[in-house]
Design a protein around this motif. Structure first.
Motif, mmCIF file in Angstrom:
data_model
loop_
_atom_site.group_PDB
_atom_site.id
_atom_site.type_symbol
_atom_site.label_atom_id
_atom_site.label_comp_id
_atom_site.label_asym_id
_atom_site.label_seq_id
_atom_site.Cartn_x
_atom_site.Cartn_y
_atom_site.Cartn_z
ATOM 1 N N LYS A 176 -6.291 1.495 -12.057
ATOM 2 C CA LYS A 176 -7.063 2.263 -11.083
ATOM 3 C C LYS A 176 -7.583 1.357 -9.958
ATOM 4 C CE LYS A 176 -11.104 5.285 -10.906
ATOM 5 N NZ LYS A 176 -10.615 6.001 -9.720
ATOM 6 N N GLY A 177 -7.450 1.834 -8.725
ATOM 7 C CA GLY A 177 -7.982 1.108 -7.582
ATOM 8 C C GLY A 177 -7.107 -0.035 -7.090
ATOM 9 N N GLU A 178 -5.980 -0.240 -7.763
ATOM 10 C CA GLU A 178 -5.098 -1.326 -7.374
ATOM 11 C C GLU A 178 -4.315 -0.999 -6.101
ATOM 12 O OE1 GLU A 178 -3.283 -4.229 -10.811
ATOM 13 O OE2 GLU A 178 -2.464 -2.228 -10.626
ATOM 14 N N PHE A 179 -4.050 -2.033 -5.335
ATOM 15 C CA PHE A 179 -3.176 -1.891 -4.161
ATOM 16 C C PHE A 179 -1.824 -2.477 -4.546
ATOM 17 C CE2 PHE A 179 -3.483 -1.379 0.580
ATOM 18 C CZ PHE A 179 -2.145 -1.556 0.829
ATOM 19 N N VAL A 180 -0.853 -1.582 -4.736
ATOM 20 C CA VAL A 180 0.463 -2.017 -5.205
ATOM 21 C C VAL A 180 1.468 -1.940 -4.063
ATOM 22 C CG1 VAL A 180 2.309 -1.578 -6.877
ATOM 23 C CG2 VAL A 180 -0.061 -1.070 -7.471
ATOM 24 N N VAL A 181 2.255 -2.980 -3.886
ATOM 25 C CA VAL A 181 3.328 -2.924 -2.893
ATOM 26 C C VAL A 181 4.672 -2.964 -3.608
ATOM 27 C CG1 VAL A 181 4.497 -4.214 -1.068
ATOM 28 C CG2 VAL A 181 2.043 -3.861 -0.947
ATOM 29 N N LEU A 182 5.485 -1.938 -3.345
ATOM 30 C CA LEU A 182 6.853 -1.903 -3.861
ATOM 31 C C LEU A 182 7.762 -2.425 -2.758
ATOM 32 C CD1 LEU A 182 7.253 1.672 -5.447
ATOM 33 C CD2 LEU A 182 7.159 -0.489 -6.668
ATOM 34 N N LEU A 183 8.349 -3.569 -3.012
ATOM 35 C CA LEU A 183 9.094 -4.243 -1.964
ATOM 36 C C LEU A 183 10.577 -4.215 -2.309
ATOM 37 C CD1 LEU A 183 8.237 -5.913 0.540
ATOM 38 C CD2 LEU A 183 8.361 -7.936 -0.911
ATOM 39 N N GLY A 184 11.402 -3.974 -1.307
ATOM 40 C CA GLY A 184 12.837 -4.009 -1.584
ATOM 41 C C GLY A 184 13.634 -3.668 -0.357
ATOM 42 N N PRO A 185 14.894 -4.103 -0.302
ATOM 43 C CA PRO A 185 15.740 -3.758 0.841
ATOM 44 C C PRO A 185 16.124 -2.278 0.798
ATOM 45 C CG PRO A 185 17.030 -4.915 -0.820
ATOM 46 C CD PRO A 185 15.619 -4.907 -1.311
ATOM 47 N N SER A 186 16.730 -1.755 1.856
ATOM 48 C CA SER A 186 17.113 -0.343 1.826
ATOM 49 C C SER A 186 18.189 -0.159 0.757
ATOM 50 C CB SER A 186 17.607 0.121 3.195
ATOM 51 O OG SER A 186 18.572 -0.748 3.694
ATOM 52 N N GLY A 187 18.092 0.964 0.047
ATOM 53 C CA GLY A 187 19.029 1.215 -1.032
ATOM 54 C C GLY A 187 18.594 0.618 -2.352
ATOM 55 N N SER A 188 17.411 0.005 -2.379
ATOM 56 C CA SER A 188 16.966 -0.610 -3.632
ATOM 57 C C SER A 188 16.387 0.429 -4.595
ATOM 58 C CB SER A 188 15.925 -1.692 -3.351
ATOM 59 O OG SER A 188 14.807 -1.118 -2.705
ATOM 60 N N GLY A 189 16.127 1.637 -4.085
ATOM 61 C CA GLY A 189 15.594 2.694 -4.946
ATOM 62 C C GLY A 189 14.093 2.855 -4.842
ATOM 63 N N LYS A 190 13.469 2.130 -3.910
ATOM 64 C CA LYS A 190 12.003 2.153 -3.856
ATOM 65 C C LYS A 190 11.459 3.500 -3.390
ATOM 66 C CE LYS A 190 11.921 -0.238 0.644
ATOM 67 N NZ LYS A 190 13.320 0.067 1.020
ATOM 68 N N SER A 191 12.123 4.100 -2.402
ATOM 69 C CA SER A 191 11.643 5.412 -1.937
ATOM 70 C C SER A 191 11.880 6.487 -2.991
ATOM 71 C CB SER A 191 12.341 5.817 -0.639
ATOM 72 O OG SER A 191 11.856 5.037 0.420
ATOM 73 N N THR A 192 13.004 6.395 -3.664
ATOM 74 C CA THR A 192 13.280 7.349 -4.743
ATOM 75 C C THR A 192 12.200 7.262 -5.812
ATOM 76 O OG1 THR A 192 15.638 7.061 -4.345
ATOM 77 C CG2 THR A 192 15.013 8.073 -6.430
#
Lengths: 232, 218
Positions: free
Chosen positions: A31-47
């Motif tokens: 809770k309250g964490e700031f998480v960054v999902l990092l990756g190139p396009s096609g890495s599945g991060k938006s999915t």
């Protein structure tokens, strides 16, 4: 534990054209964490973000939010879940084009049980003087601020951000990042931000690096920077 | 003579107007329903609906009027519509509503599918149900986009009403033609064109006004 992902798998297409977008993702967020999902396009991060947001469904695996499994929810409770717990910020803002800034934020407030004060939020976001304009009269940065307002007025437990600065210039991007940082600190919402911009990882509490549908690396960021100190 | 002709053409135009207005009242909502059918993910619903749209758009309206009016009597042995003017009007109305609903449905489908996916997603993550999202957020944006093609169809409808005379529906052309037989003059028939022109002129103004009203957003 605010959010837990267990063995999330997702693929698109049929037989020969089948692409595995997410291959067994496991993740837990406090809770309250700031998480960054990092990756190139096609890495599945938006999915992955869309699956957390309930816009997309995983093929298998479990998403547990505040102790409740999302896969057990029917359409109605999923709608309620999104209404009560989620805020979502898109790369292309997706504001309602026929409503003013204020009305767009009011939509978020209207759907929430305990909304924050609209005027206060517009003040924080620097939107007070633009409150009666419609989205097409605003710059990209202003539209994104309005989208942030619409998302956080609900005071969501989790704020999901899909490349929120992807369509903005350097200076405006940093302003937007600072605002999201401020929201995270002031209201204590958990933030999960998807980006391909490597510099943004420095403002996170927790960094997750994705490539080809797999988490390559995840670590706690001990040297957290302020958004305004970022450079790229 | 001119006044007599004008008055009786006006009377005929009332029939035209009645068919026109009622066709719109029923075919616009029906068109929306049909468009949902033609966009359905379920092929059991989608394919028959698309088939019907193909048949309706692929055959002349005049033929449809004849089939709908005479069909029940011939094939079912039961003249559904009755014999009087009301029966003919009802049959004509059913044919027009069905025909125009199919055309409108394709305009709705195009409009609905042209709205960016992000609008649906934004509505979903805000916590709106699918029907709330459609009626409260998507529909107005659709309406704005489809005003020009709808105005096209509506103006075509004004003139198409004249086809109803094949089943002896009393409208303005019918009235104009009557003077050929009764008084040996043809100009009343030509004069009906003025009525059509004036009415479609008014509709053009109305649609221009609606477009302007919706111009406040992009």
């Amino acid at each position: 534990m605010q959010l837990e992902l267990q063995n999330i798998k997702k693929s698109y297409g049929e037989s020969d054209n089948r692409i595995e977008v997410l291959k067994d993702i496991n993740l837990s967020v406090e809770k309250g964490e700031f998480v960054v999902l990092l990756g190139p396009s096609g890495s599945g991060k938006s999915t992955l973000l869309n699956i957390i947001g309930g816009i997309d469904n995983a093929d298998s695996g479990k998403i547990i939010i505040r102790g409740k499994s999302m896969s057990d929810m029917d359409d109605k409770s999923l709608t309620n879940y999104r209404r009560e717990h989620l805020g979502y910020i898109f790369q292309m803002y997706n504001l309602i084009p026929n409503l003013t800034v204020r009305e767009n934020i009011e939509v978020g407030a209207y759907l929430s049980k305990n909304p924050l004060d609209i005027d206060e939020i517009m003040g924080v976001l620097g939107l007070a003087e633009h409150q009666n304009k419609i989205p097409s009269q605003l710059s990209g940065g202003q539209q994104q601020r309005c989208a942030i307002g619409r998302a956080i007025v609900k005071n969501p437990d989790i704020l999901l951000c899909d490349e929120p600065t992807g369509a903005l210039d350097y200076k405006t991007s940093k302003e937007i990042l600072s605002l999201i940082e401020e929201v995270n600190q002031k209201y204590g919402n958990t933030v999960i931000m998807v980006t391909h911009n490597d510099a943004i990882k420095n403002m996170a509490d927790f960094v997750v690096k994705l490539r080809d549908g797999v988490i390559r690396k995840s670590y706690r960021n001990e040297a957290k920077q302020k958004a305004e100190e970022l450079d790229w | 003579m001119f006044t007599t002709v004008t008055l009786s053409l006006l009377e005929g135009f009332l029939g035209t107007l009645k068919l026109f207005v009622l066709t719109l009242v029923f075919s616009l909502p029906l068109g929306l329903v049909i468009s949902f059918g033609s966009m359905s993910k379920n092929p059991v619903l989608r394919l028959p609906v698309r088939f019907i749209i193909w048949v309706v758009r692929g055959t002349p309206l005049m033929l449809q009027l004849l089939v709908i009016f005479y069909g029940p009597g011939i094939f079912l042995g039961n003249n559904l519509w009755g014999s009087g003017a009301t029966g003919r009007f009802t049959a004509a109305l059913v044919a027009f509503v069905f025909n125009y609903a199919c055309y409108f449905s394709e305009i709705f489908r195009g409009g609905i599918q042209s709205i960016p996916k992000g609008q649906h997603e934004a509505a979903a993550v805000l916590g709106l149900t699918k029907s709330q999202a459609f009626f409260k957020i998507i529909l107005l944006q659709v309406v704005k986009r489809i005003v020009p093609p709808i105005s096209n169809e509506v103006i075509t409808l004004v003139k198409d009403t004249s086809l109803a005379r094949v089943i002896a529906f009393y409208e303005i052309i019918w009235e104009g033609e009557r003077f050929i037989k009764s008084s040996g003059i043809i100009w009343p028939l030509f004069y009906t064109g003025v009525f059509y022109l004036v009415f479609s002129g008014l509709l053009t103004l109305l649609f221009g006004f609606i477009e302007k009203k919706l111009d406040f957003f992009k």
